[in-house]
Each structure stands twice: as structure tokens, then as C-alpha cells.
Write an enzyme that holds these catalytic residues in place. Structure first.
Site: not given
Ligand code: AHR
Length: 672
Positions: A59, A257, A388-389
Site C-alpha cells: 500500500e 484503505c 477492503n475492510e
Molecule cells: O495496513 C494499514 C491499514 O490497516 C490498511 O490500509 C487497512 O486496510 C487497515 O486498516
């Protein structure tokens, strides 16, 4: 309709582990007097280990991409940051109002609207210039060639640029020159290379404009000549090498995120990250302002590392590509903006087009773009994440719609779905139940928890349904207690608890088919989230103890799990011992992993059953430290690394001491 949920603090923010007792991670009363008899039985397998088992999570957080692996050292090269001159300083004896004009042609050039118009009159070196500070300074290496390039237009007389590299004391440590020839209304590119004469961890680039007239300038770029595979405008070689050395089974990208965006408008949109780099519109990085205490107002995404480059990186390091796409829900910790179900079509089309971009024939629209970027062969995309999440009934509804469309058109692509940000609780249970009912391929679970949690949950997957969806442990890391200041540390306590937990992942490889530690990279002067697997500064990468734990699993993943037990039970924390075993049927190697998470040595005897072992010696690899707080310091060679030795093999009652707070890997050759 938008929905808001109050951000709950994950337990790692509040959990701590007491170190009051003398042992490191647990307080055992057992001593060396007790001997643990471990039975390895190769005839009892729990199932295959997938080649994808141990992968990586990428990321653009902590300056992971811009300012990190993307080797560009000029910050704000096209003046598109919210503050257009952020990162730049205008200087010189003849600097006056109007010397530099920042012009915005949003209508004509919506993807890259701004540029700098410079007027110079009889300017000599030192009269009129621009300085770029880099990302937390520029890392400059002695004797390395650097490539400078710039776009320009509407120049009536030739002018020249004097380029000077400076260290933090202002000393010139390299210089080059470039002539810009008179040109018309079309943008031209000019470039030159020159070598640095010294190393600087925090240098800067001075550009003096010399001559007369007016010129429009844009895309001011400066790359080291030692990028990965020597690709122009490419990636930082030391950082890619650190990934390649993990031999990852997959690479998940672009997050995290960052996929979701604070709002939908700032979600990651892969189509804006492909094609010519100068046409990729800049976006704010969500980690720019996510944490007030770690604000990074200069954090933007240039997308120089875009989806083509991600696929290429995956191919380079032998990892399966795993892109994660927005499902039409912005981050629910932020705006929670939601695309109505009947307006999801563009999001689904993005997913379908991405499969064409990665795998499609070169005659197709997106396959042709891939080919035009230099990769006519397909990238063999086999899986993709939807959201994601994300959570709630809205997420389940959207997964249903996405899955129906994607499966109808591309049944060959496995879909990864999210179990939300937490490892358990109502939100997790609802998603888990709902996703199983939808018969999704994979459920992506995330846990950032205390080391103690990792030790206590090594049996998490022992009873998961083998017939249901497979598990992707997509983001995990042990978070030690908060420091009074500075990042959470990648200490041995955390790394060892992950090693212990990973025995449980490996034992359950029949249901857990992919795992990745998160986040991957962090810049020591630009991090937002910690701990992280690999720390970097402007010059070098520094693998953490956690990195070596990941690597020991990945390089020793084997092809099928086999049983290792004490008294008929898998070892998942009894007397602080953890174990798993695999066979690598290609190498004819039995591989055993043992963790002693106690502060005292443990005696074991191993009995090996079900294999013909004629070799005399095995390889024993140990990682250990008596100091739970030991770390690999950034800026120094790592101290906590795997130590290799040869040991004599015995098939029965093979006595072995597992040192206090240690992770051991045994590699035992067998005969087919
Ligand atoms: O890894 C950091 C963050 O943790 C990521 O962006 C997210 O998916 C999670 O909350």
C-alpha cells in the site's frame, strides 16, 4: 445514501502485554527438567500448501510508493499538489514578482493542468532558479548516475539549465547541464544524466535557468540510474530486492484503505494510473491527513507506480498479482459514502475491464493498452478483491451484485471478499456468515493485535470449515505496547508471536491459502502507521525481525502439511511451544518449524515417522534473542537475523534444546 460509523479503536491501540514476569512472552513454571516428546508423522497430511501461501501486502502508506519504492526523487514534479509549489523553493539574485507564474489549464489539460511559466532576462547561474527538496530530502549516492528530465514548450530562444546536487550543508555534490532549444506550442521533453560525487542522505536539487526569454516548464523529474532492472522511471532497486528475497506467492495491491478513499472521489481508480505517466492525474493520498498526530500534508499519489507497474512488479518477483478494487463504498471510518446499488455499473465495469487489461488479447481495448505499454503477453490475473475492510449489509449486497456479474463473465477469476477491520465480534460474525452464505471464494481477515493475542490464537483456524470459502489472512501484525514517542517497534516480542501464530496458519493451509503481513514499507521520516515489515531511509532498506520470520516461512513453505504433535495434540501454545511441519515434495525436504515463546530453554525429543531419511545432517536455522525488545535498528546492519548450522539427524528420540524466545526451522532431506 451515506452512512457513518464512529471509528472504534482496534484493540491494539489499547492492549498491552505485561512484561512484569521474568519470561518474555508468557510466564511458564516449566523448566528444562520437562522433556517434550514431539511426534512428526509424514503419513498424516492435513492438506496441500498452496504456492500462494505466503505473500505480500503493498500500500502507498508510510511513503511506500511516492517517496519510497517509486524511485522519483523530485517531490511535486508537475506542480499538481494542493499547494502547487509545495516541495519547491524559488531563488536567485534576479528573482522578482512575475519571474515564475503558476498557470492552470484545467480545460485544455484536465489530467495535468498546472505548469510553471518562467521569464528570464540575461540570467546567469545564480540569478534565477528552483530548488526541489525531495521527499524528506533526496537520497544521493556517490558515483551513481542520475537522470534528469523536464517537459517544456513555447521557448523563443534557447536557454540552458545548470543542475546542481547539494548535500544538507549546501555543498555541491554533482552537477549537469541541459540546453532547451527553441520550440513551439507542443510540449517537448529534454533530458540529461550526470554523476553524484558524494553521498547525501538528505540532499536537494538546484536548477538554475540561464539565458533570455520565456518558457513553460512541467514534469521536472530526477531518477537514480540504479533502478530495478535498470528501467527508466522505475522502482528503487533495494526495496524491490527486499521483496524479491521474500519469494512471495502473491502481491496484494494497491492496499488497504487507499482502495476505498476518504470519499468515493478519492478512491483508487486503476484506469487513472495507466498509460503515459504525465497523463496520470494526481490524487491526494488518504494517509496525508488520516492521523492528525502523523499528518503528512505533502503526501500525494502521482501513480508513477500504477497498475501496469504493479503487474510488472508481480511478474518480476514471481508473485501472483492480487488487485483490490473499490466496491462502491468509501472508507466507513471516514465518509462512508455509498454508491446506490443501481448505480454500481461503472465499478463493476472497472473490474471487468481490469481483467481485460491484465489478460485480454492485444486486439481488445484494454489488452491493446497493456501491449502499448510494453507487455503484449498477458499478466495471468487469477484473483481480485472486491472492497477492503468494508462491512454491514451494504457490503454484502454489493458483493452479491459484483460476484454475480463477474462470475458470469469470468468464472476463472477468484474473488476475495472482506471480513471487515476486526478479528471477531458482531461485525465480523455477520460478514463471515453472510459471505459464507454467498459462497464466496475467499474471505479476507485482518488482525492488528497484541503479541499476546497472537500467542493465544495460534489455533484460530483449527476448526474452520474446510468445505467453505478459503481464508486470506490479508493484513496482520503483532502490535507491541505504545511507546512514549516514535513508532510501535518491530521488536522480537512481536516477531516471535507472529512466528508462533504462523504455525497455526501453516497447519491449517488446507483452509488458509494466502497470508500477508501489513503494512509492508515505512520511511523512517515519513511513516503514519507502525509497525511495518521493512523500514527504509532515502538510501537503504532495513529488514525487521518480522521480515526474517516471514522469509523463513516463505522460503520453507513446502507443498503439503503433515502432522506434528505432542501427546496426540497439535502444539499451539502448550508450555509456550508451537510447531508445524511440511513436506516439500519437489525438494524432498521435511521442514519443521518450532517456536519457544517462553523465557526459558525447552528440551524436546523429536521422533520422525513415515519417511525414509538417510541423510546424516539437517540444516538448523534459529532466530533468537533474550531481549524481547530487541529490534533491527534503521541505519545499521540487522543484528536479529536467522543463524544457520548443520546438525546430525536422528529419526528417533532426537534430542534438541529450543532456546528461550526462539524460532527454529529444521530442514531435513528425505528419500523419495
Ligand atoms: O495496513 C494499514 C491499514 O490497516 C490498511 O490500509 C487497512 O486496510 C487497515 O486498516
Amino acid at each position: 445514501m451515506a452512512r457513518k460509523i464512529k471509528r472504534q479503536l482496534p484493540s491494539y491501540f489499547i492492549a498491552g502485554v505485561s512484561l512484569a514476569c521474568t519470561t518474555m512472552l508468557t510466564c511458564s513454571t516449566a523448566s528444562l527438567a520437562q522433556v517434550h516428546a514431539l511426534q512428526v508423522d509424514a503419513s498424516r497430511s492435513n492438506g496441500a500448501v498452496q504456492p500462494t501461501m505466503w505473500g505480500i501486502f503493498f500500500e502507498d502508506i508510510n511513503l511506500g510508493a511516492d517517496g519510497g519504492i517509486y524511485a522519483e526523487v523530485v517531490k511535486n514534479r508537475s506542480f499538481e499538489f494542493i499547494k502547487p509549489l509545495m516541495g519547491w523553493d524559488l531563488n536567485g539574485k534576479k528573482l522578482k514578482e512575475g519571474s515564475f507564474l503558476l498557470i492552470n489549464e484545467a480545460k485544455e489539460r484536465p489530467n495535468n493542468p498546472r505548469f510553471l511559466q518562467v521569464s528570464l532576462s540575461d540570467a546567469a547561474a545564480g540569478d534565477l532558479g528552483l530548488v526541489n527538496e525531495g521527499f524528506r530530502g533526496m537520497g544521493i549516492k556517490k558515483d551513481l548516475a542520475y537522470d534528469f528530465s523536464i517537459q517544456y514548450r513555447r521557448l523563443t530562444n534557447p536557454i540552458s539549465l545548470l543542475l546542481q546536487l547539494k548535500n544538507s550543508s549546501g555543498k555541491i555534490i554533482g552537477s549537469g547541464q541541459l540546453t532547451l532549444n527553441a520550440t513551439g506550442d507542443d510540449w517537448q521533453q529534454a533530458s540529461t544524466s550526470f554523476r553524484a560525487t558524494d553521498t547525501a542522505a538528505s540532499g536537494q536539487l538546484q536548477i538554475w535557468l540561464v539565458g533570455n526569454g520565456q518558457v513553460d516548464l512541467d514534469q521536472v523529474s530526477f531518477f537514480p540510474g540504479d533502478t530495478w532492472k535498470g528501467r527508466k522511471g522505475g522502482l528503487r532497486a533495494d526495496m524491490v530486492q527486499a521483496l524479491a528475497d521474500l519469494k512471495p506467492g502473491f502481491i496484494r495491491f494497491p492496499g488497504g484503505c487507499i482502495v476505498e478513499g476518504h470519499e468515493l472521489s478519492t478512491r483508487y481508480q486503476w484506469k487513472k494510473t495507466v498509460g503515459p505517466v504525465a497523463n496520470r492525474p494526481l490524487s491526494i493520498n488518504r494517509w496525508n491527513n488520516e492521523f492528525a498526530e502523523r499528518a503528512a500534508p505533502d503526501y500525494f499519489q502521482t501513480f508513477g507506480l500504477g497498475f501496469f507497474e504493479y503487474f510488472q512488479l508481480a511478474e518480476d518477483i514471481g508473485a501472483e498479482p492480487l488487485p483490490i478494487l473499490s466496491c462502491g463504498m468509501a472508507c466507513q471510518f471516514n465518509s462512508a459514502e455509498l454508491v446506490p446499488l443501481d448505480e454500481l455499473e461503472p465499478y463493476i465495469q472497472d473490474a471487468i475491464d481490469l481483467i481485460e487489461f491484465a489478460n485480454g488479447d492485444t486486439q481488445t481495448k484494454w489488452g491493446a493498452l497493456r501491449a502499448s505499454m510494453g507487455h503484449p503477453a498477458p499478466f495471468n490475473l487469477k484473483m481480485m478483491g472486491i472492497g477492503n475492510e468494508n462491512w454491514g449489509p451494504q457490503y454484502l449486497e454489493r458483493v452479491k451484485v459484483f460476484a454475480a456479474r463477474l462470475k458470469a463473465q469470468h468464472p476463472e477469476v477468484k474473488l476475495i471478499t472482506s471480513a471487515g477491520p476486526f478479528s471477531s465480534g458482531e461485525m465480523f460474525d455477520t460478514l463471515d456468515k453472510g459471505l459464507r452464505a454467498l459462497q464466496v471464494d475467499f474471505i479476507d481477515e485482518h488482525y492488528y493485535m497484541s503479541p499476546d493475542w497472537f500467542l493465544r490464537h495460534a489455533n484460530r483456524y483449527d476448526h474452520y470449515d474446510r468445505q467453505g470459502p478459503k481464508i486470506f489472512a490479508g493484513e496482520y501484525a503483532a502490535h507491541p505496547p505504545k511507546q512514549p514517542q516514535g513508532p510501535l517497534r518491530n521488536n522480537w516480542q512481536a516477531a516471535l508471536s507472529e512466528a508462533a501464530f504462523m504455525t497455526g496458519l501453516e497447519r491449517n493451509a488446507a483452509v488458509v491459502e494466502m497470508c500477508s503481513y501489513a503494512p509492508l514499507f515505512a520511511h523512517i521520516d515519513g511513516w503514519q502507521w507502525s509497525p511495518d515489515l521493512i523500514w527504509v531511509d532515502n538510501l537503504n532498506s532495513y529488514p525487521t525481525p518480522n521480515y526474517y520470520v516471514q522469509q523463513l516461512y516463505s522460503l520453507n513453505k513446502g507443498t503439503k502439511t503433515i502432522s506434528i504433535e505432542e501427546g496426540g495434540k497439535a502444539l499451539s501454545g502448550q508450555d509456550s511451544l508451537y510447531a508445524s511441519a511440511v513436506l516439500d515434495e519437489k525438494q524432498s525436504m521435511l521442514i519443521i518449524k518450532l517456536v519457544n515463546a517462553d523465557g526459558v530453554d525447552k528440551k524436546t525429543v523429536l521422533n520422525l515417522k513415515g519417511l525414509r531419511i538417510k541423510a546424516k545432517e539437517a540444516e538448523r536455522i534459529d532466530m533468537k534473542s533474550t531481549d524481547p525488545l530487541a529490534v533491527n535498528a534503521v541505519g545499521a546492519a540487522p543484528k536479529l537475523i536467522p543463524q544457520k548450522a548443520s546438525v546430525a539427524i536422528k529419526t528417533s528420540n532426537w534430542a534438541m534444546v529450543l532456546p528461550a524466545n526462539s524460532f527454529t526451522v529444521l530442514r531435513i532431506p528425505y528419500q523419495k
